[in-house]
Design an enzyme around this catalytic site. Structure first.
Site, PDB file in Angstrom:
ATOM      1  N   SER A 239      34.616 -33.278  16.396  1.00  0.00           N
ATOM      2  CA  SER A 239      34.656 -34.186  17.852  1.00  0.00           C
ATOM      3  C   SER A 239      33.520 -35.322  17.556  1.00  0.00           C
ATOM      4  CB  SER A 239      34.215 -33.222  19.107  1.00  0.00           C
ATOM      5  OG  SER A 239      34.084 -33.949  20.020  1.00  0.00           O
ATOM      6  N   THR A 240      32.446 -35.350  18.249  1.00  0.00           N
ATOM      7  CA  THR A 240      31.612 -36.460  18.102  1.00  0.00           C
ATOM      8  C   THR A 240      30.954 -36.622  17.043  1.00  0.00           C
ATOM      9  OG1 THR A 240      30.845 -35.955  20.666  1.00  0.00           O
ATOM     10  CG2 THR A 240      29.334 -37.435  19.249  1.00  0.00           C
TER      11      THR A 240
ATOM     12  N   HIS B 139      38.700 -34.683  18.329  1.00  0.00           N
ATOM     13  CA  HIS B 139      38.929 -35.416  20.052  1.00  0.00           C
ATOM     14  C   HIS B 139      38.863 -36.946  20.065  1.00  0.00           C
ATOM     15  CE1 HIS B 139      36.713 -31.155  20.900  1.00  0.00           C
ATOM     16  NE2 HIS B 139      38.173 -31.144  20.622  1.00  0.00           N
TER      17      HIS B 139
ATOM     18  N   MET C   3      30.292 -31.620  20.199  1.00  0.00           N
ATOM     19  CA  MET C   3      29.809 -31.289  21.331  1.00  0.00           C
ATOM     20  C   MET C   3      30.709 -29.763  21.781  1.00  0.00           C
ATOM     21  SD  MET C   3      28.333 -34.317  24.004  1.00  0.00           S
ATOM     22  CE  MET C   3      29.752 -35.207  23.869  1.00  0.00           C
TER      23      MET C   3
ATOM     24  N   ASP D 164      34.902 -25.764  21.237  1.00  0.00           N
ATOM     25  CA  ASP D 164      36.096 -25.948  20.918  1.00  0.00           C
ATOM     26  C   ASP D 164      36.241 -25.332  19.581  1.00  0.00           C
ATOM     27  OD1 ASP D 164      38.864 -26.158  21.322  1.00  0.00           O
ATOM     28  OD2 ASP D 164      38.893 -28.436  20.997  1.00  0.00           O
TER      29      ASP D 164
END
Length: 371
Positions: free
Chosen positions: A189-190, A216, A310, A313
């Site tokens: 993600s991030t 994401h 973050m 998930d």
């Protein structure tokens, strides 16, 4: 009393500067200390105010977002959140901005002048807050190349021996000839676009397996990300398509706003299935959905990698994979994560076999595949 997060807003539209500022200041933890209309003003305002975070428009006159970002990261590095339109140019430049050190981005829902920016209010506030917590040194650090590495540093967890970690559970003889021998599922993600670049560039052109990746990201940006990675890597990288058959030496990135699952045909071929079912934990695509889909497949050999991001998930999906015979799970070490949320959750849940810094994950995977 905790000091508010001091933010500078940069956008060439006076209307958008006001809207972005007003949205951010609806949260008492954020204070907008200054606003500017182009990259040149951004540099001056940063020197004057020393903010905690900057929101930076991608497309601006005089000095655009990429030019300003490059200068910021060189002269006065600090967390930057990009705001981008959904045009092809906007998505491409956003991917470049993430490579250059921007923490994250928020898409403008309806172009440069978005009267409906309130639709992304929660996302904007959350990302500015997250950016303020990030150590800038992790954005600036360029990991050493994975190519040519001879010694591997990693942590083996779950009390496994080195041989058990690298050899896995499935005897080589069980693999079906003529089919993909390995499938590798990746979640991030991030900080993920930059991490994926480092990881995928470390894989050889004749990589003996297929990679399925959830990053994401909203629609449009995943296609630009795939195209950018494909131009940099030896393996083929593309945005996944529904009903697409998996090929060895190819990486498939889940398209924004679609869950991606791997399924198996009667003849044993693996293929991609996309759907728009409800978001999982606020995410679509969801790493958990990808990992869980692989838990229903026995052959070929399965591997999983969880990198910077973050939240948590992927952890639930890794638990399912552990129950059904994943050979090795690798998590990115905290020392190289932009955000150590997703890897931390997976490690704490006991679902990880190897913890390695980003620049060594590809080498770790290759060693696992060759044992």
């Amino acid at each position: 009393m905790t000091q508010p997060i001091r933010v500078i807003v940069i956008d060439d539209s006076a209307f958008m500067r006001k809207v972005i500022g007003d949205l951010l200041e609806q949260d008492s933890a954020i204070q907008v200390v200054a606003k500017g209309r182009n990259g040149s003003e951004a540099i001056e305002l940063i020197r004057k105010w020393s903010p905690d975070v900057v929101t930076l428009d991608v497309e601006m006159p005089v000095m655009n977002g990429l030019e300003a970002l490059e200068k910021i990261m060189k002269e006065t590095p600090l967390p930057v959140v990009m705001l981008s339109s959904l045009t092809q140019q906007g998505t491409n430049e956003t991917i470049r901005a993430l490579e250059m050190g921007a923490v994250d981005f928020v898409p403008k829902p309806s172009g440069a002048i978005s009267l409906d920016l309130h639709r992304v209010e929660t996302e904007l506030i959350e990302k500015v807050k997250a950016a303020a917590r990030i150590k800038i040194s992790r954005l600036l650090r360029t990991p050493p190349s994975a190519a040519g590495k001879r010694s591997l540093s990693y942590t083996s967890v779950n009390n496994k021996t080195t041989d058990e970690v690298w050899r896995g559970k499935m005897p080589v003889g069980e693999m079906r000839k003529g089919k993909i021998e390995n499938v590798v599922a990746v979640g991030t993600s991030t900080g993920g676009p930059k991490a994926l670049q480092v990881f995928l560039k470390g894989l050889p052109q004749d990589f003996n397996g297929s990679l399925v990746i959830v990053q994401h990201m909203p629609p449009g940006f995943t296609k630009s990300l795939a195209q950018r990675l494909n131009s940099l890597c030896q393996i083929e990288v593309s945005e996944a398509e529904d009903n697409q058959t998996l090929q060895s030496g190819h990486a498939y990135i889940a398209p924004g706003n679609y869950h991606m699952e791997v399924k198996q045909r009667a003849d044993g071929e693996l293929y991609i299935s996309l759907n728009q079912e409800q978001p999982r934990g606020g995410h679509r695509p969801s790493v958990d959905r990808l990992f869980e889909s692989l838990s229903h497949i026995r052959h070929p050999a399965k591997y999983a990698i969880i990198m910077t991001g973050m939240g948590s998930d992927g952890t639930a999906g890794l638990k399912k994979l552990k129950e059904t015979g994943v050979r090795t799970v690798i998590a990115e070490d905290e020392s190289t994560c932009v955000v150590f949320g997703m890897p931390r959750a997976a490690i704490q849940a006991g679902t990880v076999d190897i913890v390695a810094p980003l620049h060594e994950i590809s080498a770790q995977l290759m060693r696992c595949l060759h044992c």
